[in-house]
Design a protein around this motif. Sequence first.
Motif, PDB file in Angstrom:
ATOM      1  N   GLU A  77     -13.232  46.351  10.109  1.00 26.66           N
ATOM      2  CA  GLU A  77     -14.203  46.085  11.155  1.00 26.66           C
ATOM      3  C   GLU A  77     -13.533  46.164  12.513  1.00 26.66           C
ATOM      4  O   GLU A  77     -12.350  45.868  12.654  1.00 26.66           O
ATOM      5  N   ASP A  78     -14.312  46.559  13.501  1.00 29.15           N
ATOM      6  CA  ASP A  78     -13.831  46.683  14.873  1.00 29.15           C
ATOM      7  C   ASP A  78     -13.287  45.338  15.342  1.00 29.15           C
ATOM      8  O   ASP A  78     -13.903  44.291  15.129  1.00 29.15           O
ATOM      9  N   PHE A  82     -14.531  40.111  16.440  1.00 33.30           N
ATOM     10  CA  PHE A  82     -13.840  38.877  16.061  1.00 33.30           C
ATOM     11  C   PHE A  82     -13.491  38.047  17.285  1.00 33.30           C
ATOM     12  O   PHE A  82     -13.271  38.588  18.368  1.00 33.30           O
ATOM     13  N   PRO A  83     -13.378  36.736  17.109  1.00 31.80           N
ATOM     14  CA  PRO A  83     -12.970  35.891  18.234  1.00 31.80           C
ATOM     15  C   PRO A  83     -11.532  36.214  18.661  1.00 31.80           C
ATOM     16  O   PRO A  83     -10.756  36.764  17.875  1.00 31.80           O
ATOM     17  N   GLU A  84     -11.209  35.862  19.862  1.00 32.74           N
ATOM     18  CA  GLU A  84      -9.893  36.157  20.434  1.00 32.74           C
ATOM     19  C   GLU A  84      -8.743  35.638  19.568  1.00 32.74           C
ATOM     20  O   GLU A  84      -7.754  36.305  19.389  1.00 32.74           O
ATOM     21  N   GLY A  94     -19.444  35.496   4.714  1.00 34.86           N
ATOM     22  CA  GLY A  94     -20.133  36.751   5.006  1.00 34.86           C
ATOM     23  C   GLY A  94     -19.374  37.501   6.082  1.00 34.86           C
ATOM     24  O   GLY A  94     -18.396  37.000   6.636  1.00 34.86           O
ATOM     25  N   LEU A  95     -19.827  38.718   6.360  1.00 33.19           N
ATOM     26  CA  LEU A  95     -19.181  39.494   7.422  1.00 33.19           C
ATOM     27  C   LEU A  95     -19.554  38.903   8.774  1.00 33.19           C
ATOM     28  O   LEU A  95     -20.647  38.354   8.938  1.00 33.19           O
ATOM     29  N   PRO A  96     -18.669  39.005   9.769  1.00 38.59           N
ATOM     30  CA  PRO A  96     -18.977  38.441  11.080  1.00 38.59           C
ATOM     31  C   PRO A  96     -20.135  39.189  11.745  1.00 38.59           C
ATOM     32  O   PRO A  96     -20.397  40.360  11.443  1.00 38.59           O
ATOM     33  N   GLU A  97     -20.826  38.495  12.628  1.00 38.05           N
ATOM     34  CA  GLU A  97     -21.932  39.105  13.371  1.00 38.05           C
ATOM     35  C   GLU A  97     -21.425  40.336  14.122  1.00 38.05           C
ATOM     36  O   GLU A  97     -20.362  40.307  14.725  1.00 38.05           O
ATOM     37  N   GLY A  98     -22.149  41.425  14.010  1.00 40.75           N
ATOM     38  CA  GLY A  98     -21.761  42.660  14.665  1.00 40.75           C
ATOM     39  C   GLY A  98     -20.970  43.600  13.768  1.00 40.75           C
ATOM     40  O   GLY A  98     -20.603  44.697  14.186  1.00 40.75           O
ATOM     41  N   ALA A  99     -20.702  43.191  12.527  1.00 41.07           N
ATOM     42  CA  ALA A  99     -19.961  44.038  11.589  1.00 41.07           C
ATOM     43  C   ALA A  99     -20.745  45.310  11.308  1.00 41.07           C
ATOM     44  O   ALA A  99     -21.974  45.293  11.207  1.00 41.07           O
ATOM     45  N   ALA A 100     -20.024  46.421  11.168  1.00 43.29           N
ATOM     46  CA  ALA A 100     -20.668  47.720  10.989  1.00 43.29           C
ATOM     47  C   ALA A 100     -20.697  48.200   9.535  1.00 43.29           C
ATOM     48  O   ALA A 100     -21.460  49.096   9.206  1.00 43.29           O
TER      49      ALA A 100
END
Length: 173
Positions: A77-78, A82-84, A94-100
Amino acid sequence: MLIQAPCVVSLTWTLADAQGQAIDELLEPMEFFYGGDDLLPKLEETLAGQEAGFETDLHLEPEHAFGDYDAQLVCFEDRAVFPEGVEEGMQFDGLPEGAATVGMPPELIYTVTEIYTSHVVLDGNHPLAGVSLNLHVKVLAVREATDAEAEAGSVAESLLSVVPTAQTPPHLH
């Protein structure tokens, strides 16, 4: 009292991989619901009909423990989603919000296994997937399950969630 569904068993154990490397040691007794989802099926099968004081050693192949390793549960994932402060070993429900990545099971817990400048590697496999295990277990007590435990099929605070105490080799992620 004999171990039979539904009941609650109080256990201690030592868990190691097939080469004898320690993975987890439960020194203080912990309660598990017998006849639900708290214990591995092969362990439940072994405990059936036993009572407090029973002690045994089990060898569990991956299919009787946490399953075979599935490379299709790994995704990239990009880094931007992810958080800093993302670090290797962090886990996401689950996959983080915005996962492609499409088609990944949303109910899995994904572990960050590698971090690169442009992307992050996530693995949906259990940390012990694909690993043969040796389990030494002791039954310290057996009691009747409460109505709430029987209805839930679990002892709420003690679901089986083996967390390695030793660093897991990278090829096991």
